[in-house]
Write a protein that holds these residues in place. Structure first.
Motif, PDB file in Angstrom:
ATOM      1  N   CYS A  91     -16.922  -3.688 -20.345  1.00 18.09           N
ATOM      2  CA  CYS A  91     -16.200  -4.465 -18.796  1.00 18.09           C
ATOM      3  C   CYS A  91     -16.453  -5.379 -19.193  1.00 18.09           C
ATOM      4  CB  CYS A  91     -17.057  -3.036 -17.745  1.00 18.09           C
ATOM      5  SG  CYS A  91     -16.439  -4.519 -16.409  1.00 18.09           S
ATOM      6  N   THR A  92     -15.952  -6.313 -18.772  1.00 18.96           N
ATOM      7  CA  THR A  92     -16.640  -8.247 -18.803  1.00 18.96           C
ATOM      8  C   THR A  92     -16.037  -8.121 -17.917  1.00 18.96           C
ATOM      9  OG1 THR A  92     -14.690  -9.066 -19.149  1.00 18.96           O
ATOM     10  CG2 THR A  92     -16.079  -8.947 -20.931  1.00 18.96           C
ATOM     11  N   GLY A  93     -15.442  -7.393 -16.615  1.00 19.34           N
ATOM     12  CA  GLY A  93     -15.019  -8.026 -14.993  1.00 19.34           C
ATOM     13  C   GLY A  93     -14.331  -8.511 -14.553  1.00 19.34           C
ATOM     14  N   LEU A  94     -12.504  -8.324 -15.788  1.00 20.48           N
ATOM     15  CA  LEU A  94     -12.280  -9.535 -15.499  1.00 20.48           C
ATOM     16  C   LEU A  94     -10.894  -9.082 -14.407  1.00 20.48           C
ATOM     17  CD1 LEU A  94     -10.354  -8.880 -18.808  1.00 20.48           C
ATOM     18  CD2 LEU A  94     -10.716 -10.914 -17.951  1.00 20.48           C
ATOM     19  N   GLY A  95     -11.777  -7.971 -13.436  1.00 18.19           N
ATOM     20  CA  GLY A  95     -10.503  -6.968 -12.348  1.00 18.19           C
ATOM     21  C   GLY A  95      -9.555  -6.787 -13.006  1.00 18.19           C
ATOM     22  N   ILE A  96      -8.497  -6.670 -14.094  1.00 20.63           N
ATOM     23  CA  ILE A  96      -7.112  -6.461 -13.777  1.00 20.63           C
ATOM     24  C   ILE A  96      -7.170  -4.778 -13.375  1.00 20.63           C
ATOM     25  CG2 ILE A  96      -5.610  -5.891 -16.079  1.00 20.63           C
ATOM     26  CD1 ILE A  96      -6.563  -8.073 -16.962  1.00 20.63           C
ATOM     27  N   VAL A 130     -14.315  -5.714  -7.960  1.00 16.96           N
ATOM     28  CA  VAL A 130     -15.315  -6.161  -9.164  1.00 16.96           C
ATOM     29  C   VAL A 130     -16.084  -7.273  -7.962  1.00 16.96           C
ATOM     30  CG1 VAL A 130     -15.669  -8.191 -10.883  1.00 16.96           C
ATOM     31  CG2 VAL A 130     -13.620  -6.801 -11.106  1.00 16.96           C
ATOM     32  N   SER A 131     -17.236  -7.056  -7.803  1.00 16.28           N
ATOM     33  CA  SER A 131     -18.060  -7.918  -7.390  1.00 16.28           C
ATOM     34  C   SER A 131     -18.638  -9.921  -6.917  1.00 16.28           C
ATOM     35  CB  SER A 131     -19.249  -7.407  -6.399  1.00 16.28           C
ATOM     36  OG  SER A 131     -19.575  -6.806  -7.009  1.00 16.28           O
ATOM     37  N   GLY A 148     -20.151 -10.731 -10.137  1.00 15.34           N
ATOM     38  CA  GLY A 148     -19.358 -10.457 -11.577  1.00 15.34           C
ATOM     39  C   GLY A 148     -18.821  -9.004 -12.539  1.00 15.34           C
ATOM     40  N   ASN A 149     -19.836  -7.905 -10.918  1.00 17.64           N
ATOM     41  CA  ASN A 149     -20.346  -6.922 -12.030  1.00 17.64           C
ATOM     42  C   ASN A 149     -18.875  -5.512 -11.686  1.00 17.64           C
ATOM     43  OD1 ASN A 149     -21.721  -7.385 -13.742  1.00 17.64           O
ATOM     44  ND2 ASN A 149     -23.028  -7.349 -11.854  1.00 17.64           N
TER      45      ASN A 149
END
Lengths: 64, 423
Positions: free
Chosen positions: A11-16, A27-28, A31-32
């Motif tokens: 996970c890179t925290g893109l938030g899709i 995604v907070s 960034g997590n």
């Protein structure tokens, strides 16, 4: 019920996922990704499936 | 034992993606060549790209990956295909690469840590927060356009919104500095374009642009150290990775990457879309008919058509195989996104600009994996805002033939006249 799993190494925290199923993913500010609900009922399953499939880093999986 | 053919290279592919003449063709002409490769030789061996800044290595070359599925597979396997050895299909001097690429040309674990320093500014919640400001900015831009009348669309519209957005986020405040940084960011991707170079050598243009970007970055960093604000530069000067602050070089590299990636990509997608909406009045009418309901799906088609980044390179970290080709450790593997976005295995009638296309698994934001475009949602917010304003306020606006930037990296439109037809 379907169980959502997150591979935090991928996970890179893109938030899709959050944009597709905000009741389950967030995604907070650091960034997590936080999994808000681990299980998806039949009503939400389509959204969650779309979020899982839409993850570009393949960090999400669904155990149905 | 004789020298076996174990390490023999295939001969260079007859369809060459290396010469400048290939990159001087129109996107549609390039697609004819990609189509042959996708169909017959999906992973092919090519001589080093012509026009390189450095003398190419002897016997060198690169593998061209042209099918959608293979581009995705390589993108999602960063352990075999790394970014830390460079991301351009040309040999760029290492110091320049390091100075501008930041986490783009880095691998895990450092990539993960660096990227996270800025990724929190690009989450859905943060994009939502800035969305009203983007809409407001789009409105002002179109006010200005309507006052100006027929003009160059790139200069007056597509260049302005991404510039405003990215520098607002990073913290560059005055317009003059924003202009300097945008101009320099453009220089960083224009080394193959003779007009932009204006007599300078490619490396000269790069160095000059780089120095300008670094100067802006370091001035800003100093200002934020003295007086923190709520912006990305403040995050960077306060950040720690593995217990250490970022160096000036690292901060400048972040700034370069954000300036380049934040400006060119969205700008070119806005320009490309304006042209496609002109060429496809039926699609424009379809979109306008129910803009709010249709724009989400339409944007993916905007991005598929624009494919602003045409190529990125990976380097093989071990011997491996792809579509029957034996790839050696150290080999360059170039991903041709525009080709993947026209792959008939994935897209029905890929040559059609179809704003109702679903699903649309384009690779305009990358083929997946850890380097997938961090700004994808920010880009979508900008596209949604600007076309809402344009199609409401200048519903008959048309764009003429675009002038493309020369080069193998950005599918960039330098200029494109537009007519407002306000009646």
């Amino acid at each position: 019920m379907a169980c959502i799993k997150v591979d935090y190494d991928k996970c890179t925290g893109l938030g899709i996922c959050e944009s597709l199923a905000p009741e389950f993913f967030e995604v907070s500010d650091d960034g997590n990704l936080t999994l808000l609900e681990e299980e998806a009922g039949p009503d939400a399953l389509d959204d969650v499936r779309e979020a899982v499939a839409g993850c570009p880093t393949e960090a999400l999986s669904l155990k149905e | 034992m004789s020298l076996t053919t174990e390490h023999a290279r295939p001969s260079y592919d007859p369809v060459s993606l290396s010469p400048l003449s290939f990159w001087a063709k129109s996107p549609a002409e390039r697609e004819e060549d990609y189509a042959v490769l996708r169909r017959e030789r999906p992973v092919s061996w090519h001589p080093p790209a012509e026009g390189s800044m450095m003398p190419p290595q002897e016997g060198g070359g690169f593998w061209a990956v042209t099918r959608h599925a293979d581009i995705a597979a390589v993108s999602k396997d960063p352990e075999t295909f790394c970014s830390g050895e460079g991301i351009q299909m040309e040999d760029v001097p290492l110091d320049i690469l390091e100075a501008v690429s930041s986490f783009l040309a880095t691998d895990a674990p450092r990539h993960t840590k660096l990227r996270k320093l800025v990724s929190s500014a690009f989450t859905p919640k943060r994009v939502k927060k800035i969305e009203d400001q983007i809409k407001d900015q789009a409105r002002r831009l179109v006010d200005h356009l309507v006052e100006t009348g027929d003009c160059d669309f790139v200069e007056h519209v597509s260049r302005r919104l991404p510039q405003w957005t990215i520098f607002e986020m990073v913290g560059v405040e005055d317009q003059e500095t924003r202009e300097i940084a945008t101009h320099a960011a453009d220089g960083m991707v224009s080394w193959a374009d003779e007009d932009v170079r204006a007599g300078r050598e490619p490396a000269e243009l790069l160095t000059e642009s780089l120095m300008q970007l670094i100067n802006v970055a370091l001035d800003l960093a100093e200002a934020r150290r003295a007086e923190p604000r709520d912006d990305l530069m403040t995050n960077l000067v306060q950040a720690e990775v593995d217990g250490e602050s970022l160096t000036d070089e690292e901060i400048a590299a972040f700034f370069c990457l954000l300036s380049i990636a934040g400006n060119d990509t969205t700008r070119n997608t806005i320009s490309s879309t304006m042209r496609q909406l002109t060429l496809n009045p039926d699609q424009r009418a379809y979109l306008v008919e129910d803009y709010d309901a249709r724009i989400g799906t339409a944007i993916d088609e905007f991005v598929r058509w624009a494919t602003p980044v045409m190529t990125f390179r990976r380097t093989a970290t071990r011997d491996t195989e792809l579509q029957g080709q034996r790839i050696r450790e150290g080999d360059w593997v170039v991903l041709f996104y525009a080709s993947g976005n026209a792959d008939t295995e994935v897209f029905d009638e890929p040559g059609r600009f179809d704003l109702s296309r679903t699903p649309n698994p384009h690779i305009g934001f990358g083929g997946g994996g850890p380097h997938y475009c961090m700004g994808n949602q920010l880009a979508k917010a900008q596209l949604r805002a600007i076309f809402h304003e344009l199609l409401t306020r200048a519903p008959d606006i048309e764009a003429d033939e675009p002038v493309y930037l020369a080069g193998n990296f950005m599918q960039a439109i330098k200029s494109m006249p537009c007519r407002l037809n306000l009646g």
